[in-house]
Design an enzyme around this catalytic site. Structure first.
Site, PDB file in Angstrom:
ATOM      1  N   ASP A 215      40.837  38.748  41.922  1.00 31.41           N
ATOM      2  CA  ASP A 215      40.742  40.204  41.714  1.00 31.41           C
ATOM      3  C   ASP A 215      39.976  40.810  42.893  1.00 31.41           C
ATOM      4  OD1 ASP A 215      40.440  42.844  40.476  1.00 31.41           O
ATOM      5  OD2 ASP A 215      41.096  41.869  38.647  1.00 31.41           O
ATOM      6  N   HIS A 238      41.950  41.233  45.779  1.00 30.54           N
ATOM      7  CA  HIS A 238      42.507  42.587  45.712  1.00 30.54           C
ATOM      8  C   HIS A 238      41.769  43.559  46.633  1.00 30.54           C
ATOM      9  CE1 HIS A 238      44.539  41.787  41.526  1.00 30.54           C
ATOM     10  NE2 HIS A 238      44.904  40.939  42.461  1.00 30.54           N
TER      11      HIS A 238
END
Ligand SMILES: *[C@@H]1O[C@H](CO)[C@@H](O)[C@H](O)[C@H]1NC(C)=O
Ligand SMILES: *[C@@H]1O[C@H](CO)[C@@H](O)[C@H](O)[C@H]1NC(C)=O
Length: 391
Positions: A215, A238
Site C-alpha cells: 500500500d 502505492h
C-alpha cells in the site's frame, strides 16, 4: 589534601559509573526472555519497560541477539526519564494472527516522551493474515506493527519492520518524531501494509529509508503538520500520499509538508493527494514535492478529489477539501501510463496555486507522448514542463 580530594572524586565517579551500568540497563534476557522465537517473552519485556520507565536516571531496555516472541504489548508512560530501547535481535509476533489481530496494535508506545528505539528487526509474520483477507474469509481486522500514540520527542533509528498485518508504523497524536535509516518491507500484493502512516501529529521527519509495501509507502492523514520527508526509496507500493482526506465531515487539515529527494520504482502512484468526494472541513496547503525521480510509475503526479471506493456515500457530492499552494519542482522520469500528470480537483473547491517547475515525465513507450489532464485546477508553470501543462 588535594590528592585525597582527587581520590574521593575518582571513587565517586567510579561508583556513579558502576551504579549506572548495573542498574540502568534492563536486559530482557536477564529478566526471563528466551531468544528462541518460541517461548512467550512478553512478560520480560513488560518488566524491563516498567523498570526503565520508573528509573530517575536515563535508562536502557536492551534486547540482545536472538529471536523473541512477543504478544501485543503496551509500553506506557509517562516515564521518569529518557529511555533508549536498543535492539540487536528480532522481535517476532505469534504465528496465529488471531492472537493480536483484534487489538489494533502489536507494539504500542503510549504517552511517552524522550524515547529512542535503536536498531533491531520486528517481524509481524503477516503472511497468513493477508491470505485470510485475500481469500475473503472471516478474519480479524488486523493490527499495526509499531504504533506511537500521544507521544513526543521520539526517535526511531535503524529499525527494520517486515510483514506487518496492517500498517508497519503508525503515528497518531504525536509531536516531534524522527524516523531514520529504516527498512520496511512487505510484498506488493499484501493488503493495507502501508509503510508509515501518520495523523493528528506535528513535527515529523522521515529520512534515509527504504520502503517496499503493498500500500502507500507513506500516508499522511488529516491533522498532519510540519512534515519533512527526505531521501526515501519507495517501491513496490502505492507511493507517498496525502490522504485519504474527507472521510469525516470535521477533520483537521494537512499543512507545511516537504517531500524531497525521493525515488519511486514501479509504484501505483508517485506523489498523490487524495480526498473523498464528500463534504469536509479539511484542507491540504503549503506542500512541496521536489527533486523526485519516477521509474515506471503508473500515476507519477496525481490529485484525485473524487475518491469514492465502492461508490458509497459520495456520488453526487463534491469534495469539501480545499487544496492550495502545492509545488512540484524538478520531477523527472518515466510514467507507466500516458497520463503522467492528473489533477482532478473538486468542483465546489477548485485547486488553487498549483505550481509546476522543471518537470520532465515521459511515457515509458517511446512511441507515444505523455499527457496531462486538469479539472477544476488552477496554477502556474515555470521552466520546462513536459508533458505540456494543462494549468
Ligand atoms: C525532539 O526530539 C528529540 C529526540 O528525538 C530531542 O532531542 C529534541 O530536543 C526534541 N525537540 C524539541 C523541540 O523538543
Ligand atoms: C486562475 O489563475 C489565473 C492566473 O493564474 C487567474 O487570473 C484566475 O482568476 C484564476 N481562476 C480561478 C478560478 O481561480
Amino acid at each position: 589534601m588535594v590528592k585525597i580530594i582527587l581520590l574521593y572524586c575518582v571513587l565517586f565517579l567510579l561508583f556513579a559509573a558502576s551504579y549506572q551500568a548495573s542498574n540502568v540497563v534492563y536486559n530482557v534476557v536477564k529478566l526471563g526472555a528466551k531468544p528462541d522465537g518460541k517461548v512467550d517473552s512478553t512478560e520480560a519485556f513488560t518488566k524491563a519497560w516498567t523498570l526503565a520507565c520508573s528509573s530517575t536516571w536515563p535508562a536502557m531496555v536492551y534486547v540482545p541477539q536472538g529471536s523473541f516472541l512477543i504478544k501485543p504489548v503496551v509500553f506506557g508512560g509517562p516515564c521518569k526519564n529518557k529511555i533508549l530501547f536498543s535492539i540487536d535481535g528480532t522481535i517476532v509476533a505469534p504465528s496465529n494472527y488471531w492472537v493480536f489481530g483484534n487489538s489494533g496494535f502489536w507494539i504500542l508506545f503510549y504517552k511517552v516522551t524522550g524515547v529512542t528505539v535503536y536498531g533491531g528487526t520486528i517481524d509481524a509474520k503477516g503472511g497468513s493474515f493477508w491470505a485470510c483477507r485475500n481469500a475473503g474469509n472471516n478474519c480479524p481486522p488486523g493490527s499495526r506493527s509499531l504504533s506511537f500514540v500521544a507521544s513526543s520527542n521520539i526517535m526511531v533509528s535503524g529499525l527494520t519492520s517486515i510483514n506487518s498485518q496492517m500498517f508497519h508504523i503508525s503515528i497518531d497524536h504525536c509531536h516531534n518524531i524522527t524516523l531514520q535509516n529504516m527498512k520496511i518491507s512487505a510484498p506488493s500484493w499484501s493488503p493495507n501494509t502501508d509503510g508509515i502512516h501518520m495523523q493528528s501529529s506535528t513535527g515529523i521527519s522521515i529520512t534515509n529509508s527504504m520502503i517496499q509495501t503493498g500500500d502507500d509507502c507513506i500516508s499522511i492523514g488529516p491533522g498532519s503538520k510540519n512534515l519533512r520527508i527526505h531521501r526515501i526509496a519507495c517501491g513496490p507500493g502505492h507511493g507517498i500520499s496525502i490522504g485519504s482526506l474527507a472521510l469525516h465531515q470535521n477533520e483537521g487539515g494537512v499543512e507545511d509538508v516537504k517531500v524531497t529527494s525521493v525515488v519511486f520504482m514501479g509504484t501505483q502512484n508517485g506523489v498523490r493527494i487524495k480526498s473523498w468526494g464528500r463534504p469536509s472541513t479539511g484542507y491540504a496547503r503549503n506542500v512541496v514535492f521536489e527533486n523526485i525521480i519516477m521509474k515506471y510509475v503508473y500515476n507519477p503526479i496525481i490529485i484525485d478529489q473524487n475518491y469514492c471506493p465502492s461508490a458509497k456515500g459520495c456520488p453526487k457530492h463534491s469534495s469539501g477539501v480545499k487544496i492550495s499552494g502545492v509545488t512540484y519542482k524538478n520531477i523527472k522520469g518515466t510514467s507507466a501510463t500516458q497520463l503522467a500528470m492528473n489533477f482532478v480537483c473538486s468542483s465546489s473547491n477548485p485547486c488553487k496555486g498549483l505550481k509546476l517547475e522543471d518537470i520532465k515525465l515521459t511515457y515509458y513507450k517511446k512511441s507515444a507522448a505523455a499527457t496531462s489532464f486538469c479539472k477544476n485546477a488552477n496554477g502556474s508553470n515555470k521552466g520546462l514542463v513536459i508533458p505540456p501543462s494543462c494549468l
